[in-house]
Scaffold this motif. Structure first.
Motif, PDB file in Angstrom:
ATOM      1  N   PRO A 257      -4.240  13.674   8.633  1.00  0.00           N
ATOM      2  CA  PRO A 257      -4.467  12.298   8.185  1.00  0.00           C
ATOM      3  C   PRO A 257      -4.934  11.413   9.330  1.00  0.00           C
ATOM      4  O   PRO A 257      -4.519  11.579  10.475  1.00  0.00           O
ATOM      5  CB  PRO A 257      -3.089  11.867   7.669  1.00  0.00           C
ATOM      6  CG  PRO A 257      -2.118  12.758   8.360  1.00  0.00           C
ATOM      7  CD  PRO A 257      -2.828  14.069   8.594  1.00  0.00           C
ATOM      8  N   GLU A 259      -5.974   7.167  10.234  1.00  0.00           N
ATOM      9  CA  GLU A 259      -6.081   5.760   9.871  1.00  0.00           C
ATOM     10  C   GLU A 259      -7.264   5.155  10.615  1.00  0.00           C
ATOM     11  O   GLU A 259      -7.388   5.333  11.829  1.00  0.00           O
ATOM     12  CB  GLU A 259      -4.804   4.999  10.227  1.00  0.00           C
ATOM     13  CG  GLU A 259      -3.612   5.360   9.358  1.00  0.00           C
ATOM     14  CD  GLU A 259      -2.391   4.527   9.694  1.00  0.00           C
ATOM     15  OE1 GLU A 259      -2.460   3.756  10.672  1.00  0.00           O
ATOM     16  OE2 GLU A 259      -1.377   4.657   8.995  1.00  0.00           O
ATOM     17  N   ASP A 271      -7.605   4.866   4.914  1.00  0.00           N
ATOM     18  CA  ASP A 271      -7.051   6.206   5.089  1.00  0.00           C
ATOM     19  C   ASP A 271      -8.116   7.267   4.865  1.00  0.00           C
ATOM     20  O   ASP A 271      -8.917   7.189   3.929  1.00  0.00           O
ATOM     21  CB  ASP A 271      -5.887   6.432   4.119  1.00  0.00           C
ATOM     22  CG  ASP A 271      -4.719   5.508   4.405  1.00  0.00           C
ATOM     23  OD1 ASP A 271      -4.499   5.211   5.597  1.00  0.00           O
ATOM     24  OD2 ASP A 271      -4.033   5.093   3.449  1.00  0.00           O
TER      25      ASP A 271
END
Length: 405
Positions: A257, A259, A271
């Motif tokens: 992941p 940001e 995201d």
């Protein structure tokens, strides 16, 4: 005279500076290793925070730029003059929309000529087939006459030769017909190339919406194959592109992941996740390309924007954390000041205790404290520690209200 009047002022300034250095906390001790002088020292107002055990997310921050989902340069397949440009800069383009049109007169004439030659070829084939049928009947009649002894063998051979020539003529006419049909199709395709549309998907799936990023041509211009006329970009999804060194490369994996923030939308986070990692490093920079895919359903992110990326590398549970502001870097290394209550039941008030520390994972405004081992709830100084040395009396302030205790 003016120069002589300045000298006393300089002497006064130097004297004030010397006194300030002498009385400055830790002035004779750059590392703060010496304690303040006994109980005569006045308490220093500080702000504190408590050490706590919590999950820390290890992140690595990068800078990069945004790219569209794809970038298509529209080039013509034929040469001609531009008769119409149907789109402008920034226009939304759906699959199948007309983008521009070239002068088609020459290609229309070529198609008409090819169609006329096709008609001639079709007539020629019909004539050849009729001749082949006549030759076949004549051969059959000659064979009957030969069996009756009326026709000679030379007449039979001549009839057979005519039949073979007629069959060859039919085959030649069929080849010419296929050639002319191909010419018609080619001319029709060339004519179609004078009208340039946004690409459609051939697999039945809905096509992608794009936008005109650049328009490099106007009506009346003569363009040729290979000339870039328009540039289209797709905004959904977007890609954030960053370059990483060898030290970071080994820790990145697809699916991590990410940001993303950008100055265009301050305070907002987008995201995404790592979608592609280059298998090689560029020789000049010794860095590898990494791509992060961003959904961008609202199409607020645009190609070329500057991006700051925070990649989640790992999560660490139950780590002792303190605010990063509590850590000071001095010549002896990283240090913190811990609040300690002295005297029976803390009657003498709190004092500062200096500790050299070893830190670990950083998570935003927090940092892992590996050494020394403190109990959760231990208070550390986060504001005012530059005035402290070991043993300095403290006056604890509430950072929100400014009141002390």
């Amino acid at each position: 005279m003016r120069r002589l009047s300045v000298i006393p002022v300089l002497f006064v300034a130097l004297a004030v500076l010397a006194v300030a250095v002498w009385w400055w906390p830790g002035g004779g001790d750059p590392d703060g290793s010496e304690r303040r002088s006994g109980g005569d020292a006045r308490p220093v107002a500080v702000v504190t925070a408590e050490a706590e055990r919590r999950e820390l997310v290890e992140r690595r921050r990068f800078t990069g730029s945004l790219e569209g989902g794809d970038r298509i340069e529209i080039t013509p397949r034929v040469t001609g003059h531009v008769r119409e440009v149907a789109v402008a800069l920034g226009d939304r383009v759906e699959p199948g929309d007309l983008l521009l049109r070239l002068d088609a007169e020459e290609f229309e004439q070529e198609l008409e000529r090819a169609e006329a030659e096709l008609a001639v070829a079709e007539s020629g084939l019909a004539e050849a087939r009729a001749g082949e049928a006549a030759a076949r009947r004549e051969l059959a009649r000659t064979r009957d006459l030969r069996e009756q002894g009326i026709a000679s063998s030379s007449e039979l051979e001549a009839a057979e030769t005519e039949r073979e020539l007629a069959v060859t003529a039919v085959a030649l006419a069929e080849s010419r017909l296929r050639q002319n049909r191909s010419a018609v199709r080619s001319a029709a395709i060339q004519l179609e190339y004078t009208r340039i549309h946004a690409d459609r998907n051939d697999d039945g799936e809905p096509g992608a919406t794009r936008y005109v990023a650049e328009r490099q041509v106007d009506r009346g211009a003569l363009v040729g194959t290979g000339d870039t006329l328009l540039t289209l970009v797709r905004l959904t999804p977007m890609r954030a592109v960053l370059s990483v060194t060898e030290g970071d490369y080994a820790r990145l994996q697809r699916g991590m992941p990410v940001e993303v923030t950008t100055p265009a939308w301050p305070g907002e986070r987008f995201d995404g996740e790592i979608s592609r990692i280059a298998p090689e490093f560029r020789p000049g920079s010794r860095q590898a390309r990494v791509e992060v895919e961003l959904p961008n359903d609202d199409e607020r992110l645009r190609p070329g924007m500057f991006a700051e990326l925070s990649v989640e590398l790992d999560r660490h549970a139950e780590r002792l954390a303190i605010p990063r502001d509590a850590v000071m870097h001095r010549e002896a290394g990283a240090v913190i000041f811990v609040v300690e209550d002295v005297g029976e039941d803390g009657d003498d008030g709190p004092v500062a205790r200096r500790h050299t520390v070893t830190t670990g994972v950083r998570d935003g405004d927090l940092i892992e404290l590996r050494e020394p081992e403190l109990e959760p709830g231990t208070r550390v100084v986060v504001l005012g520690q530059h005035l402290l040395s070991d043993g300095t009396p403290l006056r604890i302030r509430d950072d929100a209200t400014g009141s002390g205790q």
